[in-house]
Design an enzyme around this catalytic site. Sequence first.
Site, PDB file in Angstrom:
ATOM      1  N   LYS A 101       4.966   4.647  -1.235  1.00  0.00           N
ATOM      2  CA  LYS A 101       5.124   5.985  -1.805  1.00  0.00           C
ATOM      3  C   LYS A 101       6.413   6.659  -1.340  1.00  0.00           C
ATOM      4  CE  LYS A 101       0.132   6.414  -2.312  1.00  0.00           C
ATOM      5  NZ  LYS A 101      -1.142   6.972  -1.792  1.00  0.00           N
ATOM      6  N   GLY A 150       0.809  -1.204   0.000  1.00  0.00           N
ATOM      7  CA  GLY A 150       0.000   0.000   0.000  1.00  0.00           C
ATOM      8  C   GLY A 150       0.848   1.261   0.000  1.00  0.00           C
ATOM      9  N   SER A 151       0.301   2.306   0.597  1.00  0.00           N
ATOM     10  CA  SER A 151       0.861   3.653   0.418  1.00  0.00           C
ATOM     11  C   SER A 151       2.215   3.891   1.052  1.00  0.00           C
ATOM     12  CB  SER A 151      -0.139   4.689   0.940  1.00  0.00           C
ATOM     13  OG  SER A 151      -1.304   4.697   0.137  1.00  0.00           O
ATOM     14  N   VAL A 152       2.679   3.020   1.929  1.00  0.00           N
ATOM     15  CA  VAL A 152       4.038   3.193   2.461  1.00  0.00           C
ATOM     16  C   VAL A 152       5.056   3.088   1.329  1.00  0.00           C
ATOM     17  CG1 VAL A 152       5.775   2.220   4.023  1.00  0.00           C
ATOM     18  CG2 VAL A 152       3.417   2.428   4.772  1.00  0.00           C
TER      19      VAL A 152
END
Length: 720
Positions: free
Chosen positions: A326, A322-324
Amino acid sequence: MNKQSKQRFSKSRLRMNRQVFGVLILVITLVVFCVFVYRFCVISGGYVDAHNLKKSRLTQETRTSVLQAQRGSIVDANGNTIATASKTYSIYAVIRPLYSGDKEKLVTDKERTATELAKYLPLAKDKILVYLNPTSKKTKQVEFGSAGSGLSLAIKQQISKLKLPGIHFTSESSRLYEDDIFASHVIGQTTVKGTGDDATIVGTMGLEKYFNSLLSGKNGHTSSQVDNYGYQLSTSKAQTVAAKNGGTVYTTINSNLQNYLESLMSNVQTEYDPKEMTAVLMNAKTGAIIAASQRPTFSLQTGDGISDMWRDALVQDAYEPGSVMKIMTLSAAINSGHYNPNEYYQSGSIQVGDTTLYDWNRSGWGTIPLSEAFTRSSNVGMVKLEEDMGSSTWHHYLKKFGFGKKTGVTLPSENPGTLSFSNSTTQATTAYGQGVNVTVMQMLQAMSAVSNNGVMLKPRIISKTVAANGTVTKYGKQTEGRIIKSSTAKDVRKAMVQVVQSDIGTGGAYKMDGVDVGVKTGTAQIAGNNGYLTGASNYIFSVAGMVPSKNPKYLLYITMKQPQNYTKSAEEMMAEIFKPLITRALALDAASDDAANTTTTEDTTSAKMVAVTNKSTSAAQSELTNAGYNVATVGTGSKVVQQLPVAGQTALNGSRVLLLTNGAMTMPDVSGWSKSDVLKLAQITGKKFKLKGSGYASAQSIKAGALIPDTGGTITFTAQ
């Protein structure tokens, strides 16, 4: 021929026959004699029909016994023992002579024997009497089931002091773990293979498995010549090959922080009931793992709970982060020169090929600058960065960050993960953590490039090993080279601070007064049989933090899968682990040795548990209460025979201490107990307990003060 001539001829022929026969007998005798002489010479040389008589004789008369090697220890960063070699004992009673003329002492007073044993075994007196009076008259010795096995040396010594006739013990090699739940999947598990002298302890999980050869050592043996009765011959000398004990494995784990992390994890698990959790605190400058845990977990000593999770989730489970992710996307965009923070884009959704990709806030935030994409955790913004970089550049950085291959951490069965890059859609989704499967260790390794000013570190759980012969193998800091520029790493960390400090950031729950914190939050969808699962809790939530952000010493990464009690935001749930653990780590850095045990603003001090075993129940209760512990007593006896936590184990102020007294076991009042406390009760009593529901215990199937039955079955507690 006349008669006289015939007589002379007959006598002459007879004489000749006798001579021939005599010569024949002489020849045969000489041949037989020669054969005997030859045979005697051969036998004297030690061989018959190519069979070595000397070797046979020695084999028949030589007795060999195995000298067991002691399994080596696993210790923490300060040299404190985590796992060490030990022995457990099983008790049995001889009630009839084992053979004719046997002078072995028998149980003579069964009533007294049962009364005394009930003080030390988790069995009532009447149950022990049932064992001592078997229905079969042929039974000569009896054991006492699971209650009579796995006894500690302390209990064995207490019973031995009683000098009960007919009571005996057998010993088994075992493994002693100083803490019940302590990085359980990382430390690992062992099993005993073989029986008797051939029994050996073998690692089956974690460090116990990875370093099994070093820890096992090598058995020795003693050989001696004995007579038919087994006594050593006076003319022989015993030959001994000494056992070589196992070596020592030195971990990088800080026991203070590890025990605190376990406590925090248990509290969050009890409160919010996630299906799985992981948490790892790593030194951001060296890659050393300081504390690591997962849920479900299991008891190192008893193995309870292992069936709920066999895998070491830190290295074996691959998942979409997921967004980690990023953090790495922004790093790659800045480092490759494709990041324009002042460029505006339309948030909410973006078309990639035939697929529409969305922000977590599907309506978006209108037209916003790319400088806000990371702070708001915009998927569309990350896709825009991936498109600006180009798929080949982004793919190049994904590989540089180590995704799709093992980190090489010293834990068995590491999963390399997968990297899907087959079309434009999967290429785009990897920018926000979908379409790529990673492990916890891979994420820590990749993020270390940001925390360590561009140079990526290999995560490591071991500092060194020392073999039995003294050979030292060091596992120091290892780098994977420079992945990004130092300036890039600093820019990304500044963006992580905005996630916490900005009004538009997703990490406000991690704000800590007086602490320089930078984080990135994550919410990853979970793939099901028919696409991604739906529902508010069907996600893997995560957070990665670097503290202090300007010059990080700590990198903390937490994941939480599908919390069932969704009473708070995921960020608030994980903050209950993140903030106290960071607070304690920083306090340990700043405090003196005396102040190191006082570490959080929540008055959660810790200290080594005092020894109260063999003290009177009242004295033990008073001592522990005055020390700030919550004491629960099992049984109505006047003397403490066991305690949990055991003496010397680190325990938090206000935690529950269980005391098992002599006499029959009675049930304590478990109202308000956590699941970990119930597990302690199961361990100290040897009974099967089950906690239904989530939260803290509110009801129990056996009333407080009632006798705990000796029969099988499960005792149930209800939680709410």
